[in-house]
Design a protein around this motif. Sequence first.
Motif, PDB file in Angstrom:
ATOM      1  N   SER A  28       1.011  -1.218   0.078  1.00 41.86           N
ATOM      2  CA  SER A  28       0.040   0.096  -0.089  1.00 41.86           C
ATOM      3  C   SER A  28       0.851   1.174   0.073  1.00 41.86           C
ATOM      4  O   SER A  28       1.716   1.297   0.888  1.00 41.86           O
ATOM      5  N   VAL A  29       0.782   2.012  -0.968  1.00 39.44           N
ATOM      6  CA  VAL A  29       1.638   3.485  -1.264  1.00 39.44           C
ATOM      7  C   VAL A  29       0.844   4.489  -1.243  1.00 39.44           C
ATOM      8  O   VAL A  29      -0.138   4.624  -2.146  1.00 39.44           O
ATOM      9  N   LYS A  30       1.458   5.596  -0.714  1.00 38.72           N
ATOM     10  CA  LYS A  30       0.904   6.947  -0.795  1.00 38.72           C
ATOM     11  C   LYS A  30       2.081   7.780  -1.155  1.00 38.72           C
ATOM     12  O   LYS A  30       3.164   7.633  -0.887  1.00 38.72           O
ATOM     13  N   CYS A  31       1.749   8.590  -2.348  1.00 35.97           N
ATOM     14  CA  CYS A  31       3.016   9.563  -2.955  1.00 35.97           C
ATOM     15  C   CYS A  31       2.348  10.698  -2.652  1.00 35.97           C
ATOM     16  O   CYS A  31       1.371  11.230  -2.907  1.00 35.97           O
ATOM     17  N   ILE A  32       3.322  11.632  -1.777  1.00 37.25           N
ATOM     18  CA  ILE A  32       2.854  13.029  -1.539  1.00 37.25           C
ATOM     19  C   ILE A  32       3.549  14.060  -2.263  1.00 37.25           C
ATOM     20  O   ILE A  32       4.999  13.762  -2.523  1.00 37.25           O
ATOM     21  N   GLU A  33       2.903  14.987  -2.811  1.00 37.92           N
ATOM     22  CA  GLU A  33       3.632  16.068  -3.563  1.00 37.92           C
ATOM     23  C   GLU A  33       3.165  17.225  -3.094  1.00 37.92           C
ATOM     24  O   GLU A  33       2.094  17.688  -3.158  1.00 37.92           O
ATOM     25  N   LYS A  34       4.221  18.163  -3.150  1.00 36.88           N
ATOM     26  CA  LYS A  34       4.024  19.528  -2.614  1.00 36.88           C
ATOM     27  C   LYS A  34       3.139  20.473  -3.572  1.00 36.88           C
ATOM     28  O   LYS A  34       2.355  21.471  -3.346  1.00 36.88           O
ATOM     29  N   ALA A  35       3.622  20.212  -4.915  1.00 33.90           N
ATOM     30  CA  ALA A  35       2.919  20.895  -6.017  1.00 33.90           C
ATOM     31  C   ALA A  35       1.298  20.594  -6.271  1.00 33.90           C
ATOM     32  O   ALA A  35       1.020  19.329  -5.869  1.00 33.90           O
ATOM     33  N   PRO A  36       0.767  21.483  -6.850  1.00 31.88           N
ATOM     34  CA  PRO A  36      -0.712  21.081  -7.257  1.00 31.88           C
ATOM     35  C   PRO A  36      -0.759  20.288  -8.644  1.00 31.88           C
ATOM     36  O   PRO A  36      -2.028  19.802  -8.645  1.00 31.88           O
ATOM     37  N   GLU A  37       0.118  19.866  -8.984  1.00 29.80           N
ATOM     38  CA  GLU A  37       0.157  18.957 -10.187  1.00 29.80           C
ATOM     39  C   GLU A  37       1.517  17.923 -10.100  1.00 29.80           C
ATOM     40  O   GLU A  37       2.314  18.454  -9.501  1.00 29.80           O
ATOM     41  N   ILE A  38       1.593  17.087 -10.946  1.00 31.52           N
ATOM     42  CA  ILE A  38       2.614  16.194 -10.773  1.00 31.52           C
ATOM     43  C   ILE A  38       3.812  16.677 -11.915  1.00 31.52           C
ATOM     44  O   ILE A  38       3.182  17.644 -12.587  1.00 31.52           O
ATOM     45  N   GLY A  39       4.738  16.077 -11.922  1.00 33.31           N
ATOM     46  CA  GLY A  39       5.945  16.687 -12.833  1.00 33.31           C
ATOM     47  C   GLY A  39       7.120  17.030 -12.365  1.00 33.31           C
ATOM     48  O   GLY A  39       8.220  17.068 -12.767  1.00 33.31           O
ATOM     49  N   GLY A  40       7.305  17.223 -11.091  1.00 30.34           N
ATOM     50  CA  GLY A  40       8.441  17.864 -10.323  1.00 30.34           C
ATOM     51  C   GLY A  40       9.296  18.892 -11.149  1.00 30.34           C
ATOM     52  O   GLY A  40       8.353  20.089 -11.332  1.00 30.34           O
ATOM     53  N   THR A  41      10.433  18.988 -11.595  1.00 29.53           N
ATOM     54  CA  THR A  41      10.855  20.073 -12.314  1.00 29.53           C
ATOM     55  C   THR A  41      10.091  20.432 -13.463  1.00 29.53           C
ATOM     56  O   THR A  41      10.088  21.645 -13.525  1.00 29.53           O
ATOM     57  N   TRP A  42       9.279  19.918 -14.148  1.00 32.45           N
ATOM     58  CA  TRP A  42       8.747  19.958 -15.309  1.00 32.45           C
ATOM     59  C   TRP A  42       7.235  20.703 -14.876  1.00 32.45           C
ATOM     60  O   TRP A  42       6.604  21.146 -15.772  1.00 32.45           O
ATOM     61  N   TYR A  43       7.058  20.758 -13.410  1.00 37.44           N
ATOM     62  CA  TYR A  43       5.930  21.742 -12.996  1.00 37.44           C
ATOM     63  C   TYR A  43       6.441  22.963 -12.718  1.00 37.44           C
ATOM     64  O   TYR A  43       6.113  24.128 -12.895  1.00 37.44           O
ATOM     65  N   TRP A  44       7.545  22.940 -11.695  1.00 40.01           N
ATOM     66  CA  TRP A  44       8.198  24.046 -11.257  1.00 40.01           C
ATOM     67  C   TRP A  44       8.946  25.083 -12.140  1.00 40.01           C
ATOM     68  O   TRP A  44       9.135  26.279 -11.955  1.00 40.01           O
ATOM     69  N   SER A  45       9.459  24.527 -13.269  1.00 39.76           N
ATOM     70  CA  SER A  45      10.135  25.073 -14.235  1.00 39.76           C
ATOM     71  C   SER A  45       9.453  25.347 -15.551  1.00 39.76           C
ATOM     72  O   SER A  45       9.852  24.910 -16.532  1.00 39.76           O
ATOM     73  N   GLN A  46       8.517  26.316 -15.552  1.00 39.25           N
ATOM     74  CA  GLN A  46       7.727  26.582 -16.631  1.00 39.25           C
ATOM     75  C   GLN A  46       8.362  27.873 -17.643  1.00 39.25           C
ATOM     76  O   GLN A  46       7.476  28.301 -18.421  1.00 39.25           O
ATOM     77  N   TYR A  47       9.265  28.329 -17.560  1.00 39.42           N
ATOM     78  CA  TYR A  47      10.131  29.355 -17.963  1.00 39.42           C
ATOM     79  C   TYR A  47      10.114  29.502 -19.615  1.00 39.42           C
ATOM     80  O   TYR A  47      10.261  28.125 -20.143  1.00 39.42           O
TER      81      TYR A  47
END
Length: 535
Positions: A28-47
């Motif tokens: 049983s696994v839970k993944c928690i993510e601080k951003a409102p979307e998945i993607g990691g770098t590819w969410y945070w760096s949309q320049y």
Amino acid sequence: MSTFDAIVVGAGFGGIFNLYKLKELGLSVKCIEKAPEIGGTWYWSQYPGATSNSASEVYRFSFDKELLKTYPWSRHFLPQKESQAYLKHIVERYDLGPHIQLSTELKEASFDAATSTWNVSLSNGETYKTTYLVLACGSLHIPNWPKIPGLDKFSGPVYHTGDWREKHDLSGKRVGVIGTGSSGAQLVVNIADEVKHLVSFQRTAQHVVPHPDGPVSDEYREWINNNYDDVWEQVNNHPMGHAIVHKSTPTMSVSAEEREKIWEDLWNHGASGFSFLYGPFGDIHSSAEANRELCKFFEKKIAQSITDPDKLKKLTPSLIYAKRPVTLSGYYETFNKENVDIVNYEHTPFVTVNEKGILTEEKQWDLDVIILATGYEPIDGSYNKIDFQGKHGTLKDSWAKAGLPTSYLGIGESGFPNMFFIVGPQSPPTNIPPLVESQGNFIAGLIEKAEAQKKENGGKTVLIEAEEEAKQQWMEKCRTLSEGSLFRAVKSYIFGNNLSGKDAPGIWWLDGYGAYQSTIKEVIENGYPGFSFST
Ligand code: NA7
């Protein structure tokens, strides 16, 4: 309080692969993510211009052979949106979505020896219990907001490439960009035509090597699909995890004409910075003579690309080719545009930011917007934000005592049982998806073994822990490897000295991804020496 077998932190490449892998084990696994979307770098760096530095065919997971052949990629290097869309597709394909909790930050994790579990506290006030804790928080995630004098006085907006989540209107504006790593270079090339005036503030001139970006033809895609096994074989043997043939030929063992021809070919016909560093020659990273010879070649190419002699002087690097390669086409040519300027701190030192813009020793640059492309707090940046309480104290204290972040194999840490890093300290600096798969498979193997032992001993939790001695040996190996490396001659995040200026040898594994793969494979084959399994 909800209880899980495993909690994965982060939903970028690392978190998504580990969620998939652990779910596959039946946990049983839970993944928690601080951003409102998945993607990691590819969410945070949309320049504008944010693009992967790895070729599209290998900037993805290798485990799903069918997807490798069918999932589309439009360009040779993936734009931010396509990388994020790929990860979203993986989540959908493997039905991972219901296991991911977005907009939730891990604040605290403390190990409870009495119950052999981790208690995890989240930003929304929830607490979870878990047996295994897998940290895929990102080795380059927390943006470096440098203390630039006067920055708080600037009257316009200040943006950072590492925290760029919405469209900012730059059209017709006077824009100053501080930083000339991969992010700064990509940004400059991509906004030059839109803005009124662009000034790139460069602390250290970089060698920017062209790469063959552009639309992917059907023929190329077919060729890759027919040769994918060989492509991954190359990745697995390349020092930085790319599909590039890396030879051991010493640079100076071939004639000057032959060297020139080889490099000219790489420059013109699609290679990337990685193939100059680890490609036809085996000693660019270790022989100062070979490296200087390559720099001479680069200087010639840079001189051919820039028309203004003053800009050329400012953009020509004075250091050897030993930062992480910046690989991008059209960089130098962008400075031929009349509305694009370059400030080289060595020639004209930066004085201060003021209300109107940036003052250098030479002149005042009036600006509407300042963009920081100043990179990240590497390696431990993400971990410093979280309070990890292990068997004998906190992770922060343990790393402060050691003088640098530490690990065994880039994966485990002594005193922190059943806690694992993805791209932790002392990992190889490499193409991320293959590394994530190697480390994720390794961790899944450890957990599988622990789960089998748990079944045999009546369900009592088994604790997997890196042994202190194994960790010390691994650290010593990483320190030794870094000693002969030319990477140490320049400041960059490869030595963790880009922020403090303090040399931190041994912060990465510098023997290459291929050697790292062989090392962890041997550890697996020998039953995971260096990790204890106890109840
Ligand atoms: P990098 O590669 O760490 O580059 C950061 C850049 O910012 C680099 O040019 C630095 O200059 C510059 N910098 C950092 N602090 C300052 C200050 N205080 N003043 C002026 N300039 C500064 O980060 P990127 O985001 O470009 O790339 C990170 C990774 O993302 C990259 O490797 C790819 O994997 C994608 P320096 O060279 O240190 O003098």
